[in-house]
Scaffold this motif. Structure first.
Motif, PDB file in Angstrom:
ATOM      1  N   SER A 114       0.837  -1.204   0.000  1.00  0.00           N
ATOM      2  CA  SER A 114       0.000   0.000   0.000  1.00  0.00           C
ATOM      3  C   SER A 114       0.867   1.248   0.000  1.00  0.00           C
ATOM      4  N   LYS A 115       0.242   2.387  -0.372  1.00  0.00           N
ATOM      5  CA  LYS A 115       0.967   3.652  -0.455  1.00  0.00           C
ATOM      6  C   LYS A 115       0.245   4.712   0.352  1.00  0.00           C
ATOM      7  N   LYS A 116       1.000   5.711   0.813  1.00  0.00           N
ATOM      8  CA  LYS A 116       0.361   6.882   1.390  1.00  0.00           C
ATOM      9  C   LYS A 116       0.012   7.821   0.249  1.00  0.00           C
ATOM     10  N   HIS A 117      -1.220   8.269   0.188  1.00  0.00           N
ATOM     11  CA  HIS A 117      -1.656   9.115  -0.921  1.00  0.00           C
ATOM     12  C   HIS A 117      -1.787  10.568  -0.474  1.00  0.00           C
ATOM     13  N   SER A 118      -1.227  11.473  -1.274  1.00  0.00           N
ATOM     14  CA  SER A 118      -1.332  12.898  -0.979  1.00  0.00           C
ATOM     15  C   SER A 118      -2.150  13.591  -2.062  1.00  0.00           C
ATOM     16  N   PHE A 119      -2.889  14.604  -1.645  1.00  0.00           N
ATOM     17  CA  PHE A 119      -3.676  15.397  -2.591  1.00  0.00           C
ATOM     18  C   PHE A 119      -3.454  16.871  -2.314  1.00  0.00           C
ATOM     19  N   ARG A 120      -3.560  17.676  -3.389  1.00  0.00           N
ATOM     20  CA  ARG A 120      -3.443  19.119  -3.255  1.00  0.00           C
ATOM     21  C   ARG A 120      -4.829  19.696  -3.009  1.00  0.00           C
ATOM     22  N   LEU A 121      -4.939  20.543  -2.013  1.00  0.00           N
ATOM     23  CA  LEU A 121      -6.197  21.228  -1.748  1.00  0.00           C
ATOM     24  C   LEU A 121      -6.029  22.694  -2.135  1.00  0.00           C
ATOM     25  N   LYS A 122      -6.900  23.197  -3.006  1.00  0.00           N
ATOM     26  CA  LYS A 122      -6.829  24.604  -3.415  1.00  0.00           C
ATOM     27  C   LYS A 122      -8.017  25.347  -2.822  1.00  0.00           C
ATOM     28  N   CYS A 123      -7.703  26.362  -2.019  1.00  0.00           N
ATOM     29  CA  CYS A 123      -8.756  27.161  -1.393  1.00  0.00           C
ATOM     30  C   CYS A 123      -9.440  28.010  -2.460  1.00  0.00           C
ATOM     31  N   LYS A 124     -10.788  28.023  -2.459  1.00  0.00           N
ATOM     32  CA  LYS A 124     -11.501  28.778  -3.493  1.00  0.00           C
ATOM     33  C   LYS A 124     -11.573  30.257  -3.175  1.00  0.00           C
ATOM     34  N   GLU A 125     -11.240  30.638  -1.941  1.00  0.00           N
ATOM     35  CA  GLU A 125     -11.313  32.064  -1.587  1.00  0.00           C
ATOM     36  C   GLU A 125      -9.973  32.770  -1.787  1.00  0.00           C
ATOM     37  N   CYS A 126      -8.876  32.141  -1.322  1.00  0.00           N
ATOM     38  CA  CYS A 126      -7.577  32.819  -1.453  1.00  0.00           C
ATOM     39  C   CYS A 126      -6.695  32.172  -2.520  1.00  0.00           C
ATOM     40  N   ASN A 127      -7.153  31.054  -3.145  1.00  0.00           N
ATOM     41  CA  ASN A 127      -6.410  30.352  -4.195  1.00  0.00           C
ATOM     42  C   ASN A 127      -5.049  29.814  -3.763  1.00  0.00           C
ATOM     43  N   LYS A 128      -4.859  29.610  -2.453  1.00  0.00           N
ATOM     44  CA  LYS A 128      -3.596  29.033  -1.970  1.00  0.00           C
ATOM     45  C   LYS A 128      -3.724  27.513  -1.947  1.00  0.00           C
ATOM     46  N   PHE A 129      -2.567  26.845  -2.115  1.00  0.00           N
ATOM     47  CA  PHE A 129      -2.555  25.393  -2.096  1.00  0.00           C
ATOM     48  C   PHE A 129      -2.062  24.867  -0.761  1.00  0.00           C
ATOM     49  N   SER A 130      -2.578  23.719  -0.357  1.00  0.00           N
ATOM     50  CA  SER A 130      -2.012  22.990   0.771  1.00  0.00           C
ATOM     51  C   SER A 130      -2.052  21.512   0.411  1.00  0.00           C
ATOM     52  N   ILE A 131      -1.234  20.718   1.074  1.00  0.00           N
ATOM     53  CA  ILE A 131      -1.160  19.297   0.753  1.00  0.00           C
ATOM     54  C   ILE A 131      -1.686  18.486   1.920  1.00  0.00           C
ATOM     55  N   ARG A 132      -2.565  17.553   1.624  1.00  0.00           N
ATOM     56  CA  ARG A 132      -3.092  16.677   2.659  1.00  0.00           C
ATOM     57  C   ARG A 132      -2.702  15.237   2.328  1.00  0.00           C
ATOM     58  N   THR A 133      -2.150  14.542   3.321  1.00  0.00           N
ATOM     59  CA  THR A 133      -1.766  13.147   3.144  1.00  0.00           C
ATOM     60  C   THR A 133      -2.754  12.252   3.882  1.00  0.00           C
ATOM     61  N   TYR A 134      -3.236  11.248   3.169  1.00  0.00           N
ATOM     62  CA  TYR A 134      -4.210  10.334   3.743  1.00  0.00           C
ATOM     63  C   TYR A 134      -3.524   9.080   4.261  1.00  0.00           C
ATOM     64  N   LYS A 135      -4.326   8.230   4.927  1.00  0.00           N
ATOM     65  CA  LYS A 135      -3.815   6.962   5.449  1.00  0.00           C
ATOM     66  C   LYS A 135      -3.364   6.051   4.309  1.00  0.00           C
ATOM     67  N   ARG A 136      -2.626   4.999   4.664  1.00  0.00           N
ATOM     68  CA  ARG A 136      -2.184   4.029   3.678  1.00  0.00           C
ATOM     69  C   ARG A 136      -3.383   3.345   3.008  1.00  0.00           C
ATOM     70  N   ALA A 137      -3.311   3.219   1.685  1.00  0.00           N
ATOM     71  CA  ALA A 137      -4.336   2.490   0.946  1.00  0.00           C
ATOM     72  C   ALA A 137      -3.717   1.974  -0.340  1.00  0.00           C
ATOM     73  N   LYS A 138      -4.318   0.902  -0.885  1.00  0.00           N
ATOM     74  CA  LYS A 138      -3.783   0.363  -2.136  1.00  0.00           C
ATOM     75  C   LYS A 138      -4.098   1.285  -3.296  1.00  0.00           C
ATOM     76  N   LYS A 139      -5.310   1.886  -3.287  1.00  0.00           N
ATOM     77  CA  LYS A 139      -5.736   2.767  -4.372  1.00  0.00           C
ATOM     78  C   LYS A 139      -6.421   3.982  -3.787  1.00  0.00           C
TER      79      LYS A 139
END
Ligand SMILES: [Zn+2]
Length: 102
Positions: A73-98
């Motif tokens: 399994s892998k740790k999956h990360s996603f980019r979150l873009k705020c719709k008000e200030c247009n800044k990005f942040s990264i959120r990492t989720y728990k281990r999963a195969k997909k």
């Protein structure tokens, strides 16, 4: 694991909850060596991104690093873009195969 395309979550720049658009993190392209080979080449004195300067295979690695077993399994990360200030942040989720964006 299913991840929604829109999340309402806290934005540390706006300091309040706001709607975020979720997208995948772009990965960098790999060179010709695999991850373990890069680690061994570095241990033998090669500088990053310069190949191994003909040193590969000429002397043993200094570190006693060993591969202890691959995880399925892998740790999956996603980019979150705020719709008000247009800044990005990264959120990492728990281990999963997909991980799928929905
Ligand atoms: Zn924001």
């Amino acid at each position: 694991m299913k991840v929604p395309k829109k999340i309402k979550t806290y934005c540390s720049k706006c300091k309040k909850h706001a709607e975020h658009a979720v997208s995948e993190v772009k990965r960098k392209e790999r060179g010709s060596l695999k991850k373990g080979s890069i680690k061994r080449a570095l241990a033998r004195g090669a500088a990053p991104k310069t190949g191994n300067k003909g040193q590969y295979g000429s002397k043993p690695p200094i570190s006693k690093w060993k591969r202890t077993g691959a995880k399925s399994s892998k740790k999956h990360s996603f980019r979150l873009k705020c719709k008000e200030c247009n800044k990005f942040s990264i959120r990492t989720y728990k281990r999963a195969k997909k991980a799928l964006l929905e």
